[in-house]
Design a protein around this motif. Structure first.
Motif, PDB file in Angstrom:
ATOM      1  N   LYS A 372      68.633  13.619  10.521  1.00 46.98           N
ATOM      2  CA  LYS A 372      67.815  12.751  11.388  1.00 46.98           C
ATOM      3  C   LYS A 372      67.603  13.408  12.762  1.00 46.98           C
ATOM      4  CE  LYS A 372      67.640   7.846  12.629  1.00 46.98           C
ATOM      5  NZ  LYS A 372      66.210   7.742  12.550  1.00 46.98           N
ATOM      6  N   GLY A 373      66.330  13.550  13.128  1.00 46.72           N
ATOM      7  CA  GLY A 373      65.987  14.091  14.440  1.00 46.72           C
ATOM      8  C   GLY A 373      66.028  15.605  14.547  1.00 46.72           C
ATOM      9  N   LYS A 374      66.453  16.291  13.494  1.00 43.28           N
ATOM     10  CA  LYS A 374      66.545  17.766  13.564  1.00 43.28           C
ATOM     11  C   LYS A 374      65.146  18.384  13.493  1.00 43.28           C
ATOM     12  CE  LYS A 374      71.017  18.481  13.731  1.00 43.28           C
ATOM     13  NZ  LYS A 374      71.508  17.123  13.789  1.00 43.28           N
ATOM     14  N   ARG A 375      64.955  19.481  14.279  1.00 41.38           N
ATOM     15  CA  ARG A 375      63.670  20.184  14.269  1.00 41.38           C
ATOM     16  C   ARG A 375      63.729  21.259  13.165  1.00 41.38           C
ATOM     17  NH1 ARG A 375      60.293  20.595  18.749  1.00 41.38           N
ATOM     18  NH2 ARG A 375      60.213  22.861  18.510  1.00 41.38           N
ATOM     19  N   ILE A 376      62.873  21.084  12.178  1.00 48.13           N
ATOM     20  CA  ILE A 376      62.929  22.010  11.039  1.00 48.13           C
ATOM     21  C   ILE A 376      61.555  22.656  10.826  1.00 48.13           C
ATOM     22  CG2 ILE A 376      63.347  22.204   8.544  1.00 48.13           C
ATOM     23  CD1 ILE A 376      65.421  20.021   8.839  1.00 48.13           C
ATOM     24  N   LEU A 377      61.555  23.982  10.815  1.00 44.56           N
ATOM     25  CA  LEU A 377      60.311  24.717  10.575  1.00 44.56           C
ATOM     26  C   LEU A 377      60.262  25.135   9.108  1.00 44.56           C
ATOM     27  CD1 LEU A 377      57.730  26.250  11.557  1.00 44.56           C
ATOM     28  CD2 LEU A 377      59.208  28.249  11.863  1.00 44.56           C
ATOM     29  N   VAL A 378      59.203  24.714   8.425  1.00 43.60           N
ATOM     30  CA  VAL A 378      58.990  25.128   7.035  1.00 43.60           C
ATOM     31  C   VAL A 378      57.893  26.188   7.031  1.00 43.60           C
ATOM     32  CG1 VAL A 378      58.262  24.386   4.735  1.00 43.60           C
ATOM     33  CG2 VAL A 378      59.715  22.883   6.130  1.00 43.60           C
ATOM     34  N   ILE A 379      58.213  27.372   6.495  1.00 47.93           N
ATOM     35  CA  ILE A 379      57.204  28.432   6.384  1.00 47.93           C
ATOM     36  C   ILE A 379      56.644  28.380   4.971  1.00 47.93           C
ATOM     37  CG2 ILE A 379      56.714  30.874   6.781  1.00 47.93           C
ATOM     38  CD1 ILE A 379      59.551  31.095   7.952  1.00 47.93           C
ATOM     39  N   GLY A 380      55.334  28.177   4.867  1.00 49.75           N
ATOM     40  CA  GLY A 380      54.684  28.057   3.566  1.00 49.75           C
ATOM     41  C   GLY A 380      54.245  26.622   3.334  1.00 49.75           C
ATOM     42  N   ALA A 381      53.209  26.491   2.507  1.00 48.55           N
ATOM     43  CA  ALA A 381      52.687  25.147   2.238  1.00 48.55           C
ATOM     44  C   ALA A 381      52.326  24.998   0.766  1.00 48.55           C
ATOM     45  CB  ALA A 381      51.467  24.882   3.124  1.00 48.55           C
ATOM     46  N   GLY A 382      53.078  25.678  -0.108  1.00 49.49           N
ATOM     47  CA  GLY A 382      52.839  25.595  -1.552  1.00 49.49           C
ATOM     48  C   GLY A 382      53.658  24.464  -2.173  1.00 49.49           C
ATOM     49  N   GLY A 383      53.891  24.595  -3.491  1.00 46.18           N
ATOM     50  CA  GLY A 383      54.574  23.534  -4.236  1.00 46.18           C
ATOM     51  C   GLY A 383      55.990  23.274  -3.739  1.00 46.18           C
ATOM     52  N   ARG A 404      50.423  30.935   6.014  1.00 49.04           N
ATOM     53  CA  ARG A 404      49.454  32.044   6.089  1.00 49.04           C
ATOM     54  C   ARG A 404      48.026  31.485   6.176  1.00 49.04           C
ATOM     55  NH1 ARG A 404      49.509  35.965   0.980  1.00 49.04           N
ATOM     56  NH2 ARG A 404      48.880  34.009   0.014  1.00 49.04           N
ATOM     57  N   THR A 405      47.722  30.529   5.330  1.00 52.68           N
ATOM     58  CA  THR A 405      46.422  29.861   5.410  1.00 52.68           C
ATOM     59  C   THR A 405      46.636  28.590   6.237  1.00 52.68           C
ATOM     60  OG1 THR A 405      46.037  30.676   3.183  1.00 52.68           O
ATOM     61  CG2 THR A 405      44.491  29.010   4.013  1.00 52.68           C
ATOM     62  N   HIS A 406      46.237  28.653   7.489  1.00 58.75           N
ATOM     63  CA  HIS A 406      46.579  27.579   8.429  1.00 58.75           C
ATOM     64  C   HIS A 406      46.040  26.208   7.974  1.00 58.75           C
ATOM     65  CE1 HIS A 406      47.718  25.655  12.108  1.00 58.75           C
ATOM     66  NE2 HIS A 406      46.466  25.309  12.373  1.00 58.75           N
ATOM     67  N   GLU A 407      44.837  26.185   7.413  1.00 53.10           N
ATOM     68  CA  GLU A 407      44.221  24.898   7.011  1.00 53.10           C
ATOM     69  C   GLU A 407      45.096  24.164   5.994  1.00 53.10           C
ATOM     70  OE1 GLU A 407      42.218  27.981   6.386  1.00 53.10           O
ATOM     71  OE2 GLU A 407      42.135  27.798   8.558  1.00 53.10           O
ATOM     72  N   THR A 408      45.736  24.909   5.127  1.00 51.02           N
ATOM     73  CA  THR A 408      46.599  24.276   4.115  1.00 51.02           C
ATOM     74  C   THR A 408      47.792  23.610   4.801  1.00 51.02           C
ATOM     75  OG1 THR A 408      46.057  26.195   2.771  1.00 51.02           O
ATOM     76  CG2 THR A 408      47.655  24.681   1.848  1.00 51.02           C
ATOM     77  N   ALA A 409      48.313  24.277   5.820  1.00 48.34           N
ATOM     78  CA  ALA A 409      49.434  23.702   6.577  1.00 48.34           C
ATOM     79  C   ALA A 409      48.986  22.418   7.279  1.00 48.34           C
ATOM     80  CB  ALA A 409      49.947  24.709   7.602  1.00 48.34           C
ATOM     81  N   VAL A 410      47.789  22.450   7.830  1.00 49.51           N
ATOM     82  CA  VAL A 410      47.276  21.270   8.545  1.00 49.51           C
ATOM     83  C   VAL A 410      47.155  20.088   7.575  1.00 49.51           C
ATOM     84  CG1 VAL A 410      45.267  20.341   9.788  1.00 49.51           C
ATOM     85  CG2 VAL A 410      46.056  22.679  10.241  1.00 49.51           C
ATOM     86  N   ALA A 411      46.547  20.349   6.410  1.00 47.84           N
ATOM     87  CA  ALA A 411      46.317  19.268   5.434  1.00 47.84           C
ATOM     88  C   ALA A 411      47.650  18.698   4.940  1.00 47.84           C
ATOM     89  CB  ALA A 411      45.499  19.799   4.268  1.00 47.84           C
ATOM     90  N   LEU A 412      48.587  19.589   4.636  1.00 39.66           N
ATOM     91  CA  LEU A 412      49.887  19.126   4.118  1.00 39.66           C
ATOM     92  C   LEU A 412      50.657  18.354   5.192  1.00 39.66           C
ATOM     93  CD1 LEU A 412      52.132  18.981   2.019  1.00 39.66           C
ATOM     94  CD2 LEU A 412      52.780  21.321   2.588  1.00 39.66           C
TER      95      LEU A 412
END
Ligand code: NAP
Length: 526
Positions: A372-383, A404-412
């Protein structure tokens, strides 16, 4: 010359019933380029099985090994040998005539081989007198006759093949086809079930898709099944090694009550799930086996789930989304993620779906921190990223996505109530956890790191990639003095959750991790 009236040849007393009591359920097929190599391999496999198929056709002079075969069989009365001299037309290497084949098999019988294998084509081609002489010679030595059918292209017309063989009233009926789908295994198992009441049957489907038949044919009533001496010594496509049949699938302990599970995908050959789950089943005394299932379509998978039937399936690429329309129900997170990696067949025969990749990400982290409240960076936006992001957000973490494909990150990010970031902002940010969900660093990929060294600003780095166990990203994190979690922990935890869903028992996680690590180490050394 075809001789369809061969069916009227006087039957000889069948020694098969007496032999049957001595037969093990695993026949190891052995071939060699020289008599010495053939015999060395025979002696090497005897600890695994005392039922051996001698592929005499693998020798330039098939009869050349017979003096050594005679010696072996005289010394080792517990060994049963099947002599095979398969002609080229039947998928073997013997280029000689039918008469020469019959002569070699007679000599093999005389040398002590208790069974000889004659292809149906040879049996049908033989004249009545030729066949009568051959059978009389076998009768004299008390040798059983196995007549075999092979189809190297497909699984079709098995019933007709068995009838063609049975017309010769042999001691053993062997029907071998090639699986082009998982459902082809069902046809082979049905043939065995139907014929095992009146004949001593052996039946398998070759090819990677035919594994089910190799492992389960004895349960269906086959007298024995086939295995290879070693991976580099297979004698038929898709053949499994004797050690895998015994240690990995424990095929000899499979009984009518054994629940069958699968890990499905395409490709699936390198999956470590069978090793991990079969180890867990054994450890916890669960009467179950997991088989790798190479499926070409979701329909094919659904057919075996229903008709084999399967108790559950671990689902890998490319079926994680494709199975969704066929589920009777799924947990809400799986529905939101839109991917299912675990199927359980209910008592009602319906399919229930789960996504245990979520547990694979959450459990290792929750053991180390409150999310709870932790800042977590996820690299990648696949399955895999989807499962992680939805799961982490549900636990109250503040999740950032870079891709890598920024739009996919935005949508997800929008869909999962996370935030998207541009890679160029990373050097200035600080996170509690950085989670890599891209294949970067995986053995065989070109790009080693998913981000630059000055962008690795976190207390803990979690890499989903597990081959190699220590990825370039984890090495870099360790060098910077950061805590790390490797992809194996995720793999084991998602598998542990599957085990719980299927068996209702806690999973033996340590043992599962131990065998997976060992297997990866062996692969790295190979
Ligand atoms: P996926 O759906 O194909 O997604 C791959 C993601 O990685 C995409 O976002 C893709 O970006 C990104 N990507 C691919 N190549 C890249 C590169 N060279 N540089 C930067 N980004 C790159 O695959 P997945 O199913 O999510 O699996 C991803 C990884 O996780 C695999 O290595 C898999 O083995 C691993 N995994 C491990 C476990 C475990 O139990 N440990 C479980 C599941 C998955 P684009 O959108 O730009 O294409």
């Amino acid at each position: 010359m075809a001789n369809s009236s061969s069916a009227t040849v006087d039957p000889v007393p069948a020694p098969a019933s007496a032999l049957r009591v001595r037969l093990g359920k695993l026949c190891i097929a052995v071939q060699g380029a020289t008599p010495g190599e053939l015999m060395d391999r025979v002696y090497a496999v005897l600890p695994d099985s005392r039922l051996i198929e001698l592929r005499l056709d693998s020798l330039a002079k098939p009869a050349a090994a017979l003096p050594q075969v005679r010696k072996l069989l005289a010394e080792r009365r517990d060994v049963v040998a099947i002599a095979t001299c398969r002609r080229k037309a039947g998928g073997g290497q013997f280029a000689g005539s039918l008469a020469a084949e019959l002569e070699i098999l007679e000599k093999a019988a005389e040398a002590g081989c208790q069974i000889v294998d004659l292809e149906i084509e040879s049996a049908e081609q033989a004249t009545r007198p030729q066949l009568a002489r051959f059978r009389a010679a076998l009768h004299e030595t008390g040798t059983a006759l196995l007549v075999s059918f092979h189809d190297f292209t497909r699984t079709k017309g098995l019933e007709q093949a068995a009838e063609r063989i049975e017309a010769f009233e042999p001691d053993f009926v062997k029907v071998v086809s090639t699986a082009r789908s998982l459902a082809d295994n069902l046809a082979v198992l049905k043939l065995i079930e139907d014929h095992s009441l009146r004949s001593h049957v052996v039946g398998i489907a070759m090819g990677e898709e035919g594994l089910i038949s190799r492992v389960l044919s004895p349960r269906a009533g086959a007298i024995f099944t086939f295995a290879a001496a070693a991976e580099e010594a297979t004698t038929a496509p898709g053949q499994v090694t004797a050690r895998a049949m015994l240690d990995l699938y424990r095929f000899d302990q499979i009984d009518p009550a054994t629940r069958i599970f699968g890990v499905v995908g395409n490709p699936i050959g390198h999956s470590l799930s069978p090793l991990m789950h079969n180890t867990a089943f054994r450890r916890e005394n669960v009467n179950a086996v997991m088989l790798p299932l190479k499926a070409k379509s979701v329909d094919d998978l659904l057919t075996v789930i229903r008709d084999l039937p399967l108790g559950g399936v671990a689902v890998t690429m490319p079926f994680k989304q494709e199975v969704l329309p066929f589920l009777a129900n799924m947990d809400s997170l799986t529905a939101r993620i839109g991917a299912c990696n675990t199927l359980r067949t209910g008592a009602d025969g319906k399919l229930y779906g789960f996504n245990t990749d979520v547990a694979g990400v959450l459990r290792p982290l929750e053991r180390r921190m409150h999310l709870k409240g932790k800042r977590i960076l996820v690299i990648g936006a696949g399955g895999a990223a989807r499962a992680a992001i939805f799961g982490l957000v549900e636990q109250g973490a503040e999740v950032f996505v870079v891709n890598r494909t920024h739009e996919t990150a935005v949508a997800l990010a929008r869909k999962a109530h996370a935030k998207s970031l541009k890679q160029e902002t990373l050097a200035k940010q600080k996170f509690d956890v950085i989670l890599n969900t891209t294949p970067c660093g995986m053995a065989g990929t070109k790009q080693a790191l998913p981000l630059k060294e000055n962008e690795l600003n976190a207390s803990l780095v979690f890499d989903m990639v597990y081959n190699p166990m220590e990825t370039p990203l984890l090495k870099l994190a360790k060098a910077k003095g950061l805590a790390t979690i490797g992809g194996i922990e995720m793999f084991v935890q998602q598998g542990a959750r599957q085990f719980e869903i299927w068996t209702g028992k806690p999973a033996p996680e340590q043992e599962m991790a131990r065998v997976v690590e060992l297997a990866l180490r062996k692969r790295a050394e190979a």
